[in-house]
Design an enzyme around this catalytic site. Structure first.
Site, PDB file in Angstrom:
ATOM      1  N   ARG A 404       0.809  -1.216   0.000  1.00  0.00           N
ATOM      2  CA  ARG A 404       0.000   0.000   0.000  1.00  0.00           C
ATOM      3  C   ARG A 404       0.844   1.268   0.000  1.00  0.00           C
ATOM      4  O   ARG A 404       1.745   1.432   0.811  1.00  0.00           O
ATOM      5  CB  ARG A 404      -0.942   0.007   1.213  1.00  0.00           C
ATOM      6  CG  ARG A 404      -2.043   1.071   1.089  1.00  0.00           C
ATOM      7  CD  ARG A 404      -2.902   1.106   2.312  1.00  0.00           C
ATOM      8  NE  ARG A 404      -3.575  -0.137   2.594  1.00  0.00           N
ATOM      9  CZ  ARG A 404      -4.718  -0.537   2.008  1.00  0.00           C
ATOM     10  NH1 ARG A 404      -5.272   0.222   1.092  1.00  0.00           N
ATOM     11  NH2 ARG A 404      -5.268  -1.676   2.344  1.00  0.00           N
ATOM     12  N   HIS A 434       4.056 -10.954   2.028  1.00  0.00           N
ATOM     13  CA  HIS A 434       4.578 -10.078   3.064  1.00  0.00           C
ATOM     14  C   HIS A 434       5.755 -10.727   3.796  1.00  0.00           C
ATOM     15  O   HIS A 434       6.371 -10.119   4.659  1.00  0.00           O
ATOM     16  CB  HIS A 434       3.449  -9.741   4.049  1.00  0.00           C
ATOM     17  CG  HIS A 434       3.743  -8.610   4.970  1.00  0.00           C
ATOM     18  ND1 HIS A 434       3.938  -8.786   6.323  1.00  0.00           N
ATOM     19  CD2 HIS A 434       3.891  -7.279   4.743  1.00  0.00           C
ATOM     20  CE1 HIS A 434       4.184  -7.622   6.893  1.00  0.00           C
ATOM     21  NE2 HIS A 434       4.168  -6.687   5.964  1.00  0.00           N
ATOM     22  N   TYR A 467      13.510   1.645  12.457  1.00  0.00           N
ATOM     23  CA  TYR A 467      12.537   0.608  12.784  1.00  0.00           C
ATOM     24  C   TYR A 467      13.198  -0.467  13.636  1.00  0.00           C
ATOM     25  O   TYR A 467      14.291  -0.948  13.305  1.00  0.00           O
ATOM     26  CB  TYR A 467      11.997  -0.071  11.518  1.00  0.00           C
ATOM     27  CG  TYR A 467      10.985   0.723  10.724  1.00  0.00           C
ATOM     28  CD1 TYR A 467      10.871   2.110  10.861  1.00  0.00           C
ATOM     29  CD2 TYR A 467      10.149   0.096   9.809  1.00  0.00           C
ATOM     30  CE1 TYR A 467       9.955   2.828  10.119  1.00  0.00           C
ATOM     31  CE2 TYR A 467       9.222   0.813   9.061  1.00  0.00           C
ATOM     32  CZ  TYR A 467       9.136   2.176   9.210  1.00  0.00           C
ATOM     33  OH  TYR A 467       8.231   2.890   8.473  1.00  0.00           O
ATOM     34  N   ARG A 568       2.454  -2.437  19.718  1.00  0.00           N
ATOM     35  CA  ARG A 568       2.636  -1.015  19.435  1.00  0.00           C
ATOM     36  C   ARG A 568       1.332  -0.328  19.075  1.00  0.00           C
ATOM     37  O   ARG A 568       1.059   0.782  19.507  1.00  0.00           O
ATOM     38  CB  ARG A 568       3.626  -0.853  18.275  1.00  0.00           C
ATOM     39  CG  ARG A 568       3.990   0.585  17.956  1.00  0.00           C
ATOM     40  CD  ARG A 568       4.658   0.698  16.596  1.00  0.00           C
ATOM     41  NE  ARG A 568       3.709   0.627  15.511  1.00  0.00           N
ATOM     42  CZ  ARG A 568       3.956   0.054  14.341  1.00  0.00           C
ATOM     43  NH1 ARG A 568       5.118  -0.531  14.118  1.00  0.00           N
ATOM     44  NH2 ARG A 568       3.046   0.045  13.383  1.00  0.00           N
TER      45      ARG A 568
END
Length: 690
Positions: A404, A434, A467, A568
């Site tokens: 996306r 993914h 990250y 998170r």
């Protein structure tokens, strides 16, 4: 036991509020607080493009049919969203005002069109003439003209214009702010060398409105910012004559036609102009019409100019080399001997790129297969793969075209890779890929050797600096065999591809089989708890929303299994009074984005541990190709468990996720967040003791 769940979208807003709390925290450096405001704003934009758009689409169906998917009727959730977003916007505006006061204490000021010095006025006129004007084309608005196309991610000025001798009538125009071409911020000259002045591009344009509209002879101008957020979902048709890449291209064009999901405007906007815009956008009271402050599209503030007092980055925010690679050996040679677990952004990302570079140059390497979801803009990963292909290696890249908001970038990568002789795979119909996998195959001394890596995060050296992720580098035969099975499925997807994935022994894979194995692990812990023995589960993820797995956790808590979660973002679980063991849920929001997915099951002391690409969401578990790998090396298991324990310590700040605390399932703890600093110190200590 009555079962309850938190609505997914409400818990996401709670996560974004935790981001806003970082901007409100005076212990956070000022430039980072501004960045958190930008992150909050960018997050909210995407939320309205995707989630609010989905809720509005869902309202077209009978709500009883789809309420189960959202845990509440979509209309009710949308109402709550609007209430929460308006309250958050008010907190946002207060925070920004306070930050501006603190900036003033450092002699940093944001100037507008009305408070410029003579020197600055001359500069702004010249800057507009030389840099901005060619990118500014006003569109006149009239009651009987149709609304022009408005870009989803752009910022606009709504301009009301009139002549002094007109008693009532005003004319209107809109101007797109060309920040994509000339940037959002302009540094102004000052007479005082200690003072720093910043001007926003929309204010540069506002100052020059008399010049822009000089032909019409207007005397008075009022300009206020607004933006429109649109439905970003892509409807892909099933035209069998169209290949998948062409469908994605068509979907990107159709995204331009998305319906508005939010209209945000300066609350001081001319009332008649505001009403005209709302009518032309076909907005109603059911839509998210949100009054705000003067500044919008705050996402640009993630890149606010470096005008602050010198900020010495603390040592615990600096990446360092993993101890396995400190002695100058080739990365390939190191992982042939032992598995290596890299934890980003604490460890440097270099070994991942170096491994691919070594493979590109190694005459014995025959092939490289890798998945790609979100890549860095100037990807060193892709560069290494291109040179591998030029050196005669067989290179295969699984490029997810449905990532996306990265669809366009990935189409461009596809066009770059294929002429280099690289095989580009685009996945299985109706399933996103993914999983984060790489396998390298070489032939030496009449033997086939395989090695590679598997990760919780994207193969992106840029985001690896901010990250929090784990990546396992390994030459384990079982893991490599399973990665090959996944690529075989991706190369030639068949109707029975699930049967192939089911044979994986070292990997837990989605769709379907990861869910089955997670349930199996939870059931084993339930058996142990019922027998009066120690039973424990730790889940670290970005989101936990899958109804079936949450219900299974409820069963485990009811039986007495100790359950700890580090989540998170979205967290749909709610503690029930009947639980024998209360579920501990925390959320860590700090300078680094927590992105790793980890699962721990005590398993009679065997302590089974997995790192995974999949969140505990239905979309991941049932509609994507995902992979989790079991960590078997004792030292690596201990290292991973120690990190989880650090983050779960009671003396480390985390936002506690629990229904009874507030409607947003959030507690604002003002103590400085220590978990990421403690993780750094722990990993650094392991390096220094080697």
């Amino acid at each position: 036991m009555s079962i309850h769940f938190n609505p997914r979208d409400i818990t996401w807003l709670a996560f974004n509020e935790r981001v806003l709390q970082e901007a409100m925290d005076e212990n956070v450096p000022l430039h980072l607080r501004i960045r958190f405001l930008g992150i909050f704003s960018n997050n909210l934009d995407e939320f309205f493009r995707v989630r609010v758009a989905g809720l509005k689409r869902a309202m077209d169906f009978k709500e009883k049919v789809i309420a189960e998917s959202f845990y509440q009727p979509p209309s009710k959730i949308l109402q709550r969203i609007n209430e929460i977003v308006i309250r958050q916007q008010q907190n946002f505006d207060k925070t920004w005002k306070k930050i501006q006061n603190e900036m003033a204490d450092q002699n940093i000021f944001i100037k507008n069109a009305k408070n410029l010095t003579v020197l600055q006025k001359e500069f702004v006129r010249k800057y507009f003439d030389e840099v901005v004007e060619s990118n500014v084309i006003p569109i006149l608005l009239h009651e009987n003209t149709s609304m022009p196309y408005l870009r989803d991610k752009s910022l606009y000025l709504g301009v009301a214009m009139r002549k002094k001798d007109w008693q009532y009538q005003s004319n209107y125009a809109i101007i797109e702010i060309p920040s994509r071409f000339v940037g959002r911020f302009v540094l102004l000259p000052t007479e005082d060398p200690k003072e720093k002045n910043v001007m926003l591009l929309e204010d540069v344009i506002t100052f020059n409105l008399p010049h822009i509209f000089s032909y019409f002879g207007y005397d008075e101008f009022a300009a206020n910012a607004f933006k429109v957020t649109k439905d970003a979902e892509m409807d892909l048709d099933n035209d069998i004559k169209t290949n998948f890449a062409e469908k994605i291209e068509k979907g990107l064009k159709n995204r331009r036609k998305g319906k508005p999901t939010r209209f945000v405007f300066d609350k001081d906007m001319d009332k008649a102009l505001l009403e005209l815009l709302i009518r032309k956008l076909n907005l109603t009271k059911k839509d998210s019409i949100i009054p705000g402050g003067k500044i919008h599209n705050f996402k640009h503030f993630m890149d606010f100019p470096d005008v602050f007092e010198a900020y010495a980055r603390p040592v615990e925010r600096t990446s360092f080399s993993h101890q396995a690679f400190e002695h100058g050996e080739r990365v390939t040679d190191v992982i042939m001997k032992n598995d290596v677990l890299l934890t980003f952004p604490y460890h440097k990302y270099n070994p991942v790129i170096d491994l691919l570079r070594e493979a590109a140059m190694d005459p014995d390497v025959k092939s490289i297969q890798i998945t790609a979801y979100r890549l860095a803009s100037s990807s060193k990963i892709i560069n290494a793969l291109i040179y591998a292909a030029r050196n005669g290696k067989e290179v295969t890249v699984m490029l997810e075209l449905q990532a996306r908001f990265d669809e366009e970038s990935n189409l461009e990568w596809k066009e770059m890779l294929e002429p280099e002789g690289i095989t580009v795979l685009v996945g299985i119909p109706d399933k996103k890929v993914h999983a984060k996998l790489c396998v390298i195959k070489k032939r030496a001394h009449n033997k086939t050797i395989q090695y590679g890596f598997i990760s919780t995060g994207n193969f992106n050296e840029k985001t690896a600096r901010i990250y929090g992720d784990h990546l396992l580098m390994t030459a384990d035969r079982g893991i490599m065999a399973d990665i090959n099975k996944v690529f075989n499925v991706l190369k030639k997807p068949k109707e029975d591809y699930l049967a192939v994935l089911k044979t994986c022994k070292s990997l837990m894979v989605c769709p379907q089989f990861m869910r089955e194995k997670i349930v199996h692990h939870i059931d084993k812990e339930i058996e142990e708890a019922k027998a009066g023995r120690r039973a424990e589960i730790i889940v670290k993820a970005n989101s936990v929303s899958d109804r079936a797995l949450i219900t299974k956790l409820y069963d485990a808590a009811l039986a007495g299994v100790v359950i700890k979660t580090i989540v998170r973002g979205i967290y749909c679980a709610v503690n029930q009074k009947e639980f024998k063991e209360k579920i501990k849920g925390i959320s860590i929001v700090d300078e680094y984005l927590e992105h790793a997915r980890v699962m721990y099951f005590y398993n009679k002391g065997a302590e089974d541990m997995y790192i995974s690409s999949a969140d505990w969401m239905t979309r991941n578990l049932d509609y994507r190709i995902e992979a989790a790998v079991k960590i078997t090396d004792k030292e690596l298991k201990k290292e991973l468990k120690d990190i989880l324990d650090i983050q779960l310590r009671d003396n480390v700040k985390a936002r506690i996720l629990d229904k009874k605390l507030s409607n947003e399932y959030v507690r604002n703890d003002k103590q400085e967040c220590r978990s990421q600093i403690e993780t750094y110190k722990y990993l650094k200590a392991k390096t220094s003791t080697k």
